[in-house]
Design an enzyme around this catalytic site. Structure first.
Site, mmCIF file in Angstrom:
data_model
loop_
_atom_site.group_PDB
_atom_site.id
_atom_site.type_symbol
_atom_site.label_atom_id
_atom_site.label_comp_id
_atom_site.label_asym_id
_atom_site.label_seq_id
_atom_site.Cartn_x
_atom_site.Cartn_y
_atom_site.Cartn_z
ATOM 1 N N ASN A 162 40.815 -21.566 -38.380
ATOM 2 C CA ASN A 162 41.017 -22.867 -38.521
ATOM 3 C C ASN A 162 39.445 -22.972 -38.410
ATOM 4 O O ASN A 162 38.577 -23.901 -38.911
ATOM 5 C CB ASN A 162 40.796 -23.794 -37.249
ATOM 6 C CG ASN A 162 42.597 -24.157 -37.577
ATOM 7 O OD1 ASN A 162 43.153 -24.653 -37.780
ATOM 8 N ND2 ASN A 162 43.770 -23.095 -36.361
ATOM 9 N N ASP B 177 47.569 -21.377 -44.002
ATOM 10 C CA ASP B 177 46.503 -20.611 -43.696
ATOM 11 C C ASP B 177 46.499 -19.296 -42.618
ATOM 12 O O ASP B 177 46.023 -19.607 -41.382
ATOM 13 C CB ASP B 177 45.802 -22.542 -42.878
ATOM 14 C CG ASP B 177 46.438 -22.909 -41.336
ATOM 15 O OD1 ASP B 177 47.509 -22.183 -41.486
ATOM 16 O OD2 ASP B 177 45.856 -23.726 -40.774
ATOM 17 N N ALA C 106 49.988 -26.918 -47.126
ATOM 18 C CA ALA C 106 48.482 -26.788 -47.443
ATOM 19 C C ALA C 106 47.373 -27.941 -47.481
ATOM 20 O O ALA C 106 46.520 -27.987 -48.259
ATOM 21 C CB ALA C 106 48.789 -25.619 -48.872
ATOM 22 N N ALA C 107 47.707 -28.892 -47.269
ATOM 23 C CA ALA C 107 46.819 -29.967 -47.188
ATOM 24 C C ALA C 107 45.790 -30.425 -45.780
ATOM 25 O O ALA C 107 45.132 -31.590 -45.849
ATOM 26 C CB ALA C 107 48.288 -31.129 -47.229
ATOM 27 N N GLY C 108 45.609 -29.497 -44.681
ATOM 28 C CA GLY C 108 44.693 -29.682 -43.640
ATOM 29 C C GLY C 108 43.272 -29.426 -43.817
ATOM 30 O O GLY C 108 42.609 -29.181 -45.441
ATOM 31 N N TYR D 200 18.407 4.803 -67.351
ATOM 32 C CA TYR D 200 18.624 3.461 -67.435
ATOM 33 C C TYR D 200 19.638 3.781 -69.409
ATOM 34 O O TYR D 200 18.744 4.317 -70.729
ATOM 35 C CB TYR D 200 18.493 2.053 -67.614
ATOM 36 C CG TYR D 200 19.238 1.408 -68.729
ATOM 37 C CD1 TYR D 200 20.115 0.879 -67.679
ATOM 38 C CD2 TYR D 200 19.279 1.075 -69.531
ATOM 39 C CE1 TYR D 200 20.851 -0.246 -68.895
ATOM 40 C CE2 TYR D 200 19.874 -0.038 -70.304
ATOM 41 C CZ TYR D 200 20.833 -0.377 -69.899
ATOM 42 O OH TYR D 200 21.502 -1.602 -70.363
ATOM 43 N N ASN E 262 22.421 16.998 -72.193
ATOM 44 C CA ASN E 262 22.050 16.677 -70.956
ATOM 45 C C ASN E 262 20.221 15.984 -70.929
ATOM 46 O O ASN E 262 19.246 15.954 -71.949
ATOM 47 C CB ASN E 262 20.911 18.218 -70.429
ATOM 48 C CG ASN E 262 20.155 18.247 -68.995
ATOM 49 O OD1 ASN E 262 20.406 18.352 -68.239
ATOM 50 N ND2 ASN E 262 18.476 17.863 -69.004
ATOM 51 N N ARG F 73 4.247 11.779 -79.604
ATOM 52 C CA ARG F 73 3.424 12.137 -78.538
ATOM 53 C C ARG F 73 1.908 11.311 -78.980
ATOM 54 O O ARG F 73 1.414 11.742 -80.635
ATOM 55 C CB ARG F 73 3.577 13.235 -77.787
ATOM 56 C CG ARG F 73 5.006 13.231 -77.564
ATOM 57 C CD ARG F 73 4.875 14.968 -76.973
ATOM 58 N NE ARG F 73 5.703 15.080 -76.200
ATOM 59 C CZ ARG F 73 5.501 16.932 -75.756
ATOM 60 N NH1 ARG F 73 4.775 17.535 -76.241
ATOM 61 N NH2 ARG F 73 7.015 17.136 -75.272
ATOM 62 N N ARG G 165 37.066 -28.160 -39.569
ATOM 63 C CA ARG G 165 36.146 -26.365 -38.575
ATOM 64 C C ARG G 165 35.484 -25.961 -39.379
ATOM 65 O O ARG G 165 35.158 -24.773 -39.042
ATOM 66 C CB ARG G 165 36.569 -26.631 -36.990
ATOM 67 C CG ARG G 165 37.608 -27.382 -36.104
ATOM 68 C CD ARG G 165 38.306 -26.629 -35.497
ATOM 69 N NE ARG G 165 39.693 -26.731 -35.587
ATOM 70 C CZ ARG G 165 40.728 -26.330 -35.024
ATOM 71 N NH1 ARG G 165 40.467 -24.989 -33.682
ATOM 72 N NH2 ARG G 165 41.647 -26.168 -35.475
#
Length: 464
Positions: free
Chosen positions: A229, A104, A10-12, A367, A378, A441, A16
């Site tokens: 790749n 990969d 896994a060192a690539g 909310y 309700n 109110r 690209r």
């Protein structure tokens, strides 16, 4: 145990990919590429080593929850043969055989790896290759076979002759080696190729040249050996993995209306007779029960959904939806939301750290945050729990069967008793007793004829 050791390369550089992220950490179906490979080898048993390069610390951090991994660093990236060398002492100390894979190549299956190691043991090979015949072999090393039908060499694309480039059997980059033969071959590697690198594939030619037994397992499914790749190949691998996961769900009794627009991660579980509508995304630790209908246009991350739920055109993250509930369209369930049995959450409703009791209804434009809402409550349109005072969050508690009118602001901390009624348009800052009516109110002011008088004044000619 089918293999003494497993080594993942896994060192690539991953140039690209054009990314600051190490290639093996790019994600498919909720897991990094290298995690797909690790999960494929896990059932085989054996010690696992990983060779890392650029971004090694980030890879280690990502894999920190996986125990028993041995890490090796390839300081200079000079080819796949050079990548194995940092692990040479580890391999020598273990002996036996080693399964070597690329980090990969996320599509490889456990069953194929198990079959490869069986062939390796049965034939007592020095090396056994995993190969496949594909319609377009461009970019891959070709398997050149000898008169006896066994692999004689692996020829890389840029080193292949015209005749060799016509070969459709390709190398997967996955091998099973007898360790002593592998280490001997590594010592003999020379960078005699167009790239001036040390190819692991040249070990095969070395072993054949010394009459060591080299075998191969040719897969019927060429998809398994596809590597990643670049971004296009990442997308293609993702499409194929997603197809596998959807096939698994459908085989288990789940209806997927449109696989082309439905995406699931490997960790997701769905019960039988559930229908997944188009444009649905299921991710993380999401669990969905039986006889549900999910989607269309829905995304769930780390959610738990019980049996018989209808969840349409909505987003959920870290939420729980209990049996028979109805959610959506256009709802958002944030972490800590619990939607009780047979409850309804409707259009443009957002719920966070709130438990909605059984049979409760929040049908539109509301909310609810940091609240406990009792059964059969309700909640009208436009209701807000004002849970944040700029410094701290506070809770709202609404008792069983209460009725909250439209356009109400509940300023937390606040309790509304069972069966209470809160009139529309109220802003409450004090608790409401059970069975009480709460109204807050301002008195209405009506001035007759005012509008007509104002319009008349505006239309009169100006003098001055």
């Amino acid at each position: 145990m089918t293999s003494n050791s497993i080594l993942i390369l896994a060192a690539g550089e991953g140039t690209r990919m054009k990314s600051d992220l190490p290639k093996v950490l790019h994600s498919l179906a909720g897991k990094a590429l290298v995690e797909h490979v690790l999960d494929a080898v896990a059932p085989l048993g054996g010690a696992v080593g990983i060779v890392l390069g650029r971004g090694a610390e980030r890879v280690k951090e990502r894999l920190s929850g996986r125990k028993g991994l041995a890490f090796f660093i390839q300081k200079e990236r000079r080819g796949s043969g050079d990548a194995v060398r940092p692990a040479a002492r580890w391999l020598a100390s273990r002996g036996g055989s080693v399964l070597v894979l690329c980090g990969d190549a996320p599509l490889v299956r456990t069953e194929s790896l198990r079959a490869l190691t069986r062939v390796h043991r049965r034939e007592k090979n020095a090396a056994t290759l995993l190969t496949a015949e594909v319609p377009d072999p461009a970019g891959y090393g070709r398997i050149r076979r000898g008169p006896d039908g066994r692999p004689a060499a692996i020829v890389e694309q840029r080193d292949a002759s015209v005749e060799e480039q016509s070969i459709r059997e390709i190398n997967s980059g996955t091998y099973c080696f007898r360790i002593r033969d592998l280490l001997e071959g590594l010592r003999r590697l020379r960078p005699n190729n167009a790239k001036g690198e040390y190819y692991l594939t040249d070990v095969i030619g070395f072993l054949v040249g010394r009459s060591r037994s080299v075998g191969a397992l040719r897969l019927s499914d060429g998809d398994e050996i596809l590597g990643v790749n670049n971004r296009r190949e990442l997308a293609e691998a993702g499409r194929r993995i997603n197809g596998r996961l959807l096939d698994r769900l459908m085989d288990a009794g789940v209806t997927v209306v449109d696989p082309a627009t439905t995406f699931v991660e490997e960790s997701v579980r769905v019960g039988r007779d559930t229908v997944i509508e188009p444009q649905t995304f299921l991710a993380g630790a999401t669990r969905i029960g039986r006889n549900c209908r999910i989607g269309p246009m829905t995304r769930l991350q780390d959610c738990v959904v019980a049996d018989g739920v209808r969840l349409e055109a909505s987003f959920g993250e870290g939420a729980r939806v209990e049996s028979g509930a109805r959610v959506g369209p256009f709802s958002r369930l944030r972490p800590g939301a619990v939607i009780g049995r047979d409850a309804h959450v409707g259009n443009f409703v957002e719920i966070k750290k709130t438990r909605l009791g059984a049979g409760a209804k929040v049908n539109h434009l509301s909310y609810l945050g940091d609240a406990t809402v009792g059964p059969q409550v309700n909640v009208g349109a436009g209701v807000i729990t004002c849970n944040y005072d700029g410094v701290q969050k506070h809770r709202t508690v609404i008792g069983r069967g209460a009725f909250i009118g439209s356009n109400v602001n509940l300023v937390a901390p606040l309790r509304v008793g069972a069966g209470a009624v809160v009139g529309a348009g109220s802003t409450l800052t004090r608790d409401v007793p059970a069975q009480a009516l709460a109204l807050e109110r301002a008195p209405a002011v009506v001035k007759r004829g005012w509008a007509k008088s104002k319009r008349t004044r505006k239309s009169s000619p100006s003098h001055g």
